[in-house]
Design a protein around this motif. Structure first.
Motif, PDB file in Angstrom:
ATOM      1  N   SER A   1       0.818  -1.212   0.000  1.00  0.00           N
ATOM      2  CA  SER A   1       0.000   0.000   0.000  1.00  0.00           C
ATOM      3  C   SER A   1       0.850   1.259   0.000  1.00  0.00           C
ATOM      4  O   SER A   1       0.344   2.352  -0.275  1.00  0.00           O
ATOM      5  CB  SER A   1      -0.926   0.002   1.222  1.00  0.00           C
ATOM      6  N   GLU A   2       2.143   1.120   0.313  1.00  0.00           N
ATOM      7  CA  GLU A   2       3.037   2.274   0.314  1.00  0.00           C
ATOM      8  C   GLU A   2       3.654   2.526  -1.051  1.00  0.00           C
ATOM      9  O   GLU A   2       4.532   3.382  -1.177  1.00  0.00           O
ATOM     10  CB  GLU A   2       4.152   2.057   1.356  1.00  0.00           C
ATOM     11  N   GLY A   3       3.203   1.832  -2.042  1.00  0.00           N
ATOM     12  CA  GLY A   3       3.702   2.063  -3.392  1.00  0.00           C
ATOM     13  C   GLY A   3       4.802   1.099  -3.778  1.00  0.00           C
ATOM     14  O   GLY A   3       5.020   0.062  -3.128  1.00  0.00           O
ATOM     15  N   GLU A   4       5.500   1.436  -4.834  1.00  0.00           N
ATOM     16  CA  GLU A   4       6.555   0.572  -5.355  1.00  0.00           C
ATOM     17  C   GLU A   4       7.793   0.604  -4.461  1.00  0.00           C
ATOM     18  O   GLU A   4       8.051   1.580  -3.766  1.00  0.00           O
ATOM     19  CB  GLU A   4       6.935   1.027  -6.776  1.00  0.00           C
ATOM     20  N   LEU A   5       8.543  -0.480  -4.509  1.00  0.00           N
ATOM     21  CA  LEU A   5       9.780  -0.571  -3.746  1.00  0.00           C
ATOM     22  C   LEU A   5      10.938  -0.115  -4.637  1.00  0.00           C
ATOM     23  O   LEU A   5      11.321  -0.787  -5.593  1.00  0.00           O
ATOM     24  CB  LEU A   5      10.011  -2.005  -3.273  1.00  0.00           C
ATOM     25  N   MET A   6      11.478   1.057  -4.322  1.00  0.00           N
ATOM     26  CA  MET A   6      12.546   1.644  -5.124  1.00  0.00           C
ATOM     27  C   MET A   6      13.905   1.293  -4.520  1.00  0.00           C
ATOM     28  O   MET A   6      14.016   1.106  -3.300  1.00  0.00           O
ATOM     29  CB  MET A   6      12.369   3.169  -5.201  1.00  0.00           C
ATOM     30  N   TYR A   7      14.923   1.221  -5.371  1.00  0.00           N
ATOM     31  CA  TYR A   7      16.262   0.909  -4.876  1.00  0.00           C
ATOM     32  C   TYR A   7      17.308   1.641  -5.706  1.00  0.00           C
ATOM     33  O   TYR A   7      17.070   2.026  -6.860  1.00  0.00           O
ATOM     34  CB  TYR A   7      16.536  -0.606  -4.918  1.00  0.00           C
ATOM     35  N   MET A   8      18.456   1.853  -5.111  1.00  0.00           N
ATOM     36  CA  MET A   8      19.636   2.354  -5.809  1.00  0.00           C
ATOM     37  C   MET A   8      20.843   1.615  -5.213  1.00  0.00           C
ATOM     38  O   MET A   8      20.953   1.496  -3.988  1.00  0.00           O
ATOM     39  CB  MET A   8      19.815   3.853  -5.639  1.00  0.00           C
ATOM     40  N   ARG A   9      21.725   1.151  -6.084  1.00  0.00           N
ATOM     41  CA  ARG A   9      22.850   0.328  -5.631  1.00  0.00           C
ATOM     42  C   ARG A   9      24.123   0.809  -6.314  1.00  0.00           C
ATOM     43  O   ARG A   9      24.142   1.058  -7.524  1.00  0.00           O
ATOM     44  CB  ARG A   9      22.580  -1.135  -5.971  1.00  0.00           C
ATOM     45  N   ALA A  10      25.195   0.930  -5.528  1.00  0.00           N
ATOM     46  CA  ALA A  10      26.466   1.409  -6.079  1.00  0.00           C
ATOM     47  C   ALA A  10      27.595   0.998  -5.138  1.00  0.00           C
ATOM     48  O   ALA A  10      27.365   0.543  -4.010  1.00  0.00           O
ATOM     49  CB  ALA A  10      26.446   2.933  -6.249  1.00  0.00           C
ATOM     50  N   LYS A  11      28.810   1.181  -5.611  1.00  0.00           N
ATOM     51  CA  LYS A  11      29.995   0.944  -4.790  1.00  0.00           C
ATOM     52  C   LYS A  11      30.414   2.247  -4.120  1.00  0.00           C
ATOM     53  O   LYS A  11      30.343   3.317  -4.729  1.00  0.00           O
ATOM     54  CB  LYS A  11      31.133   0.387  -5.637  1.00  0.00           C
ATOM     55  N   PHE A  12      30.841   2.127  -2.877  1.00  0.00           N
ATOM     56  CA  PHE A  12      31.236   3.285  -2.096  1.00  0.00           C
ATOM     57  C   PHE A  12      32.666   3.105  -1.606  1.00  0.00           C
ATOM     58  O   PHE A  12      33.113   1.975  -1.339  1.00  0.00           O
ATOM     59  CB  PHE A  12      30.309   3.471  -0.887  1.00  0.00           C
ATOM     60  N   GLU A  13      33.347   4.234  -1.494  1.00  0.00           N
ATOM     61  CA  GLU A  13      34.675   4.244  -0.895  1.00  0.00           C
ATOM     62  C   GLU A  13      34.542   4.666   0.565  1.00  0.00           C
ATOM     63  O   GLU A  13      33.956   5.708   0.871  1.00  0.00           O
ATOM     64  CB  GLU A  13      35.604   5.198  -1.629  1.00  0.00           C
ATOM     65  N   ARG A  14      35.096   3.844   1.443  1.00  0.00           N
ATOM     66  CA  ARG A  14      35.005   4.111   2.877  1.00  0.00           C
ATOM     67  C   ARG A  14      36.303   4.736   3.364  1.00  0.00           C
ATOM     68  O   ARG A  14      37.382   4.200   3.149  1.00  0.00           O
ATOM     69  CB  ARG A  14      34.727   2.817   3.637  1.00  0.00           C
ATOM     70  N   VAL A  15      36.177   5.871   4.036  1.00  0.00           N
ATOM     71  CA  VAL A  15      37.329   6.594   4.578  1.00  0.00           C
ATOM     72  C   VAL A  15      37.128   6.734   6.081  1.00  0.00           C
ATOM     73  O   VAL A  15      36.121   7.300   6.536  1.00  0.00           O
ATOM     74  CB  VAL A  15      37.496   7.982   3.928  1.00  0.00           C
ATOM     75  N   VAL A  16      38.072   6.203   6.856  1.00  0.00           N
ATOM     76  CA  VAL A  16      37.990   6.263   8.315  1.00  0.00           C
ATOM     77  C   VAL A  16      38.895   7.383   8.798  1.00  0.00           C
ATOM     78  O   VAL A  16      40.120   7.337   8.627  1.00  0.00           O
ATOM     79  CB  VAL A  16      38.417   4.913   8.942  1.00  0.00           C
ATOM     80  N   GLY A  17      38.290   8.413   9.387  1.00  0.00           N
ATOM     81  CA  GLY A  17      39.069   9.513   9.939  1.00  0.00           C
ATOM     82  C   GLY A  17      39.633   9.186  11.307  1.00  0.00           C
ATOM     83  O   GLY A  17      40.803   9.413  11.587  1.00  0.00           O
ATOM     84  N   SER A  18      38.774   8.629  12.156  1.00  0.00           N
ATOM     85  CA  SER A  18      39.162   8.216  13.507  1.00  0.00           C
ATOM     86  C   SER A  18      38.117   7.223  13.990  1.00  0.00           C
ATOM     87  O   SER A  18      37.233   6.805  13.229  1.00  0.00           O
ATOM     88  CB  SER A  18      39.268   9.424  14.441  1.00  0.00           C
ATOM     89  N   LYS A  19      38.201   6.856  15.257  1.00  0.00           N
ATOM     90  CA  LYS A  19      37.195   5.949  15.799  1.00  0.00           C
ATOM     91  C   LYS A  19      35.838   6.621  15.947  1.00  0.00           C
ATOM     92  O   LYS A  19      34.828   5.950  16.184  1.00  0.00           O
ATOM     93  CB  LYS A  19      37.657   5.404  17.149  1.00  0.00           C
TER      94      LYS A  19
END
Length: 264
Positions: free
Chosen positions: A221-239
């Protein structure tokens, strides 16, 4: 008439001597053969020892000391390998760590809220799954107009030390500088995993899934299920800070979507 001859003491002693000589001869032949075998094996051993002495000038005492150490090192290596093998076999689909390159999946019903999941591998459960307060239609409109920056902030609690940043449960959400409410960290349930399995073959792209996938509590009832998929680069600055930047396939231009996690 049967003719009998009486045996003298000379005849009996002659027969005994003949038997003794035959036995002695056989015994000596056996001993000679054993000595030949012993000599040949000994000479072969001497030749091998001579070769070893020529090729390896290390004294016998040192080599004998090295043999137990080498055996111990081999045993230690085999134990480590067996432990790693057991660890690899016991690894389940749940994976708590993320590398520098991750898979990001954004999905939600058209009239519902957005879910965002980060996975180390498409076959593994997400290490980070969060439900954003932003409606799906609003986020789609923001992405269509240009770059989107989502900032998630959580409060640092002194009484809870050792909690990893991706394990924080509640986040204040900002989309392009506008406060949007609070996001909640979610566990990957059966319905969320069903959606991620449906888009598993897709490495990058966007679209609409049938309503039967992920349909729970009348979700259709909430409509269509939309999606987007991609690769991401993860950058850790600190904890207390991490960032995820969407990677463009052609490598040109900046990221269209960026997500920042900050603990203050």
């Amino acid at each position: 008439m049967k003719k009998t001859t009486a045996k003298t003491s000379h005849d009996s002693s002659f027969a005994f001597s003949k038997r003794y000589l035959n036995w002695k001869k056989k015994f000596e032949e056996d001993n000679d053969e054993g000595e030949i075998l012993t000599f040949s094996s000994t000479s072969h051993f001497c030749e091998e020892e001579k070769k070893d002495h020529l090729t390896s000038p290390v004294p016998a005492e040192v080599s004998s000391d090295r043999a137990p150490r080498k055996k111990l090192s081999i045993v230690a290596v085999s134990k480590v390998r067996s432990a790693l093998t057991i660890f690899g076999k016991n690894r389940s689909a749940y994976h708590s760590g993320l590398g520098t390159k991750v898979i990001g999946t954004l999905f939600g019903y058209r009239r519902g809220h957005v879910h965002f999941a980060f996975q180390e591998d498409a076959k593994l459960y997400p290490a980070f799954l969060i439900e954003l307060p932003t409606p799906t239609t609003v986020l789609v409109r923001e992405m269509a107009s240009g770059l989107v920056r989502i900032a998630l902030e959580c409060q640092k609690k002194t009484e809870k030390k050792g909690v990893k940043l991706l394990q924080e449960p509640v986040w204040r959400t900002f989309c392009n500088g506008k406060k949007c409410g609070y996001a909640m960290r979610r566990e990957c349930g059966a319905e969320e995993w069903k959606v991620l399995k449906a888009v598993e073959p897709i490495s990058m792209g966007a679209g609409v899934l049938p309503c039967s996938i992920g349909d729970v509590d009348g979700g259709g009832s909430e409509g269509e299920l939309m999606y987007m998929r991609a690769k991401f680069e993860r950058v850790v600055g600190s904890k207390d800070s991490e960032a995820f930047y969407m990677m463009n396939p052609d490598g040109s231009g900046g990221p269209e979507l960026s997500i920042y996690l900050i603990r203050v």
